[in-house]
Design an enzyme around this catalytic site. Structure first.
Site, mmCIF file in Angstrom:
data_model
loop_
_atom_site.group_PDB
_atom_site.id
_atom_site.type_symbol
_atom_site.label_atom_id
_atom_site.label_comp_id
_atom_site.label_asym_id
_atom_site.label_seq_id
_atom_site.Cartn_x
_atom_site.Cartn_y
_atom_site.Cartn_z
ATOM 1 N N ASP A 69 110.185 114.038 68.948
ATOM 2 C CA ASP A 69 109.028 115.143 68.425
ATOM 3 C C ASP A 69 108.132 115.374 69.742
ATOM 4 O O ASP A 69 107.695 116.905 69.567
ATOM 5 C CB ASP A 69 108.321 114.519 67.370
ATOM 6 C CG ASP A 69 108.985 114.778 66.228
ATOM 7 O OD1 ASP A 69 109.869 113.844 65.806
ATOM 8 O OD2 ASP A 69 108.607 115.742 65.608
ATOM 9 N N ASN B 189 108.875 109.750 68.296
ATOM 10 C CA ASN B 189 109.786 110.062 67.339
ATOM 11 C C ASN B 189 109.517 109.107 65.900
ATOM 12 O O ASN B 189 108.630 108.509 66.061
ATOM 13 C CB ASN B 189 111.330 109.615 67.915
ATOM 14 C CG ASN B 189 112.124 110.402 66.954
ATOM 15 O OD1 ASN B 189 112.333 111.229 66.895
ATOM 16 N ND2 ASN B 189 113.071 109.481 66.720
ATOM 17 N N LYS B 190 110.446 109.534 65.163
ATOM 18 C CA LYS B 190 110.261 108.926 63.770
ATOM 19 C C LYS B 190 109.799 107.679 63.723
ATOM 20 O O LYS B 190 110.314 106.943 64.594
ATOM 21 C CB LYS B 190 111.577 109.525 62.697
ATOM 22 C CG LYS B 190 111.243 108.920 61.508
ATOM 23 C CD LYS B 190 110.277 109.390 60.709
ATOM 24 C CE LYS B 190 109.974 110.960 60.734
ATOM 25 N NZ LYS B 190 108.556 111.230 60.337
ATOM 26 N N ARG C 234 111.748 120.727 58.428
ATOM 27 C CA ARG C 234 111.032 119.389 59.490
ATOM 28 C C ARG C 234 112.203 119.481 60.389
ATOM 29 O O ARG C 234 113.140 119.999 60.577
ATOM 30 C CB ARG C 234 110.963 118.218 58.558
ATOM 31 C CG ARG C 234 111.802 117.924 57.229
ATOM 32 C CD ARG C 234 113.172 117.621 57.728
ATOM 33 N NE ARG C 234 113.258 116.474 58.722
ATOM 34 C CZ ARG C 234 114.363 116.315 59.326
ATOM 35 N NH1 ARG C 234 115.341 117.161 59.153
ATOM 36 N NH2 ARG C 234 114.358 115.580 60.329
ATOM 37 N N GLY C 235 111.731 118.463 61.271
ATOM 38 C CA GLY C 235 112.250 118.247 62.746
ATOM 39 C C GLY C 235 111.815 119.170 63.774
ATOM 40 O O GLY C 235 111.600 120.469 63.674
ATOM 41 N N ALA C 236 111.570 118.636 64.857
ATOM 42 C CA ALA C 236 110.916 119.426 65.920
ATOM 43 C C ALA C 236 111.032 120.921 66.144
ATOM 44 O O ALA C 236 110.444 121.750 65.917
ATOM 45 C CB ALA C 236 110.406 118.684 67.131
HETATM 46 O O1 MRU Z 1 108.913 114.153 60.080
HETATM 47 P P1 MRU Z 1 110.294 114.744 60.464
HETATM 48 O O2 MRU Z 1 111.364 114.663 59.539
HETATM 49 O O3 MRU Z 1 109.920 116.297 60.904
HETATM 50 O O4 MRU Z 1 110.571 113.777 61.708
HETATM 51 C C1 MRU Z 1 111.552 114.302 62.514
HETATM 52 C C2 MRU Z 1 112.119 113.395 63.812
HETATM 53 O O5 MRU Z 1 111.567 112.392 63.931
HETATM 54 C C3 MRU Z 1 113.311 113.873 64.647
HETATM 55 O O6 MRU Z 1 113.879 112.762 65.143
HETATM 56 C C4 MRU Z 1 112.751 114.836 65.653
HETATM 57 O O7 MRU Z 1 111.708 115.710 65.104
HETATM 58 C C5 MRU Z 1 113.778 115.350 66.557
HETATM 59 S S1 MRU Z 1 114.513 116.690 65.678
HETATM 60 C C6 MRU Z 1 115.863 117.336 66.484
#
Ligand code: MRU
Length: 330
Positions: free
Chosen positions: A222, A232-233, A51-53
């Site tokens: 994201d 973002n989250k 996970r994470g963009a």
């Molecule tokens: O649902 P996730 O864990 O994929 O969400 C991740 C986030 O919100 C991060 O802040 C975002 O993807 C940036 S990661 C460098």
């Protein structure tokens, strides 16, 4: 180059397979799983084992490479991977690149290598924003670290670079309900690197800000719209509001590959809604009556007026300059 290794990925280019660190098992166990097909990659993204963009984009690129190696229709693989998680724009950015290339292995290699380089540049630009004082405390939300990328991280990449430069940075990590990326992942990776980190419940952000303990907030993104709105989250928006109220600088650290050239405003950003079970349980343990419905939006939007700056690999920009940053060369 026959092998690529990072904190999150191990790619064996000649064997057409790769392993990823299963993030659903952290911090208890370090479990590596193997992908041999684009479907394996799609499932890893959907189930948030990666996970994470930026990492979602990298794994999707590897998925298309696997389809190509197996002589499968890469257009179908791209379509399947596009439909895994709707908000992270890096997914589309990486898949668009894979669609345009006639050398999928080389392009996937480039995407992986560029990610680490880009994050180091974000780190260098962002570290300048952190004070040299005795101790500087940065609050972050979710996990925008090495685990969210191929390596190094965006928001936590800024912290890593500052620490490398000798700055004394202490991180406050929010737990990040419902799936606790802050508690499980940010704490795991910072502790592993001996960077001081203190965990707080999401509900304690206002309290710690009233104590004058936070010098800056740094989060990831994201998807960023051209007007500077940042997805973002879930929970990021309320942290930005609190930072504004308490005069604490609020920074977003993200590569320009997170900027969606087709999203003019927040209205053009799709927000992922995830299963209610994630809210009604904590790591498999039920915490609410079965009969009660739960809402589980995975992301929210922070408007540009609450963002002091966006830290990109091309430099630190004001949210109103997102569109020009996208087209500028660095
Ligand atoms: O649902 P996730 O864990 O994929 O969400 C991740 C986030 O919100 C991060 O802040 C975002 O993807 C940036 S990661 C460098």
């Amino acid at each position: 180059m026959s092998e690529f290794k990072s904190l999150t990925l191990r790619v064996r280019w000649d064997e057409a397979e790769f392993d990823y660190l299963d993030q659903t098992q952290l911090p208890d166990r370090e479990v590596w799983r193997t992908c041999r097909t684009h479907e394996d990659a799609a499932e890893a993204i959907e189930n948030m084992r990666v996970r994470g963009a930026p990492l979602i984009g990298a794994v999707a690129a590897l998925g298309v490479w696997l389809a190509h190696e197996r002589g499968e229709d890469t257009r179908k693989a791209v379509q399947r991977l596009r439909n895994t998680r709707p908000t992270a724009y890096n997914l589309h950015w990486a898949l668009d690149r894979m669609e345009r290339t006639d050398d999928p292995r080389r392009e996937a290699q480039r995407i992986l290598e560029e990610d680490v380089r880009t994050n180091k540049r974000i780190g260098e630009h962002g570290a300048r924003l952190l004070p040299d004082s005795d101790e500087c405390t940065v609050l972050t939300h979710c996990n925008a670290g090495a685990l969210a990328c191929v390596d190094w991280g965006t928001a936590l990449g800024v912290v890593r670079t500052a620490v490398q430069q000798g700055k004394n940075v202490h991180v406050i990590a929010t737990e990040t309900r419902p799936v606790q990326q802050g508690a499980r992942l940010t704490c795991w990776e910072l502790h592993r690197d001996n960077i001081p980190v203190t965990l707080i419940p999401d509900t304690a952000v206002g309290y710690v800000m009233t104590q004058g303990e936070i010098d800056a907030v740094i989060v990831g993104a994201d998807r960023i719209a051209l007007d500077g709105s940042v997805a973002n989250k879930i929970g990021t928006y309320q942290i930005a509001l609190l930072a504004h109220e308490h005069d604490i600088p609020f920074y977003v650290a993200a590569p320009t590959s997170t900027i969606d050239p087709n999203a003019k405003t927040a209205d053009d950003i799709p927000i992922e809604h995830r299963p209610e079970e994630e809210v009604k349980t904590v790591r498999g343990v039920k915490i609410a009556p079965d009969e009660v419905p739960a809402l589980n939006p995975a992301f929210d939007i922070t408007p540009p007026e609450l963002i002091d700056a966006i830290i990109t690999e091309k430099g630190v920009i004001k949210p109103e300059h997102v569109a020009s940053a996208l087209h500028s060369t660095d």
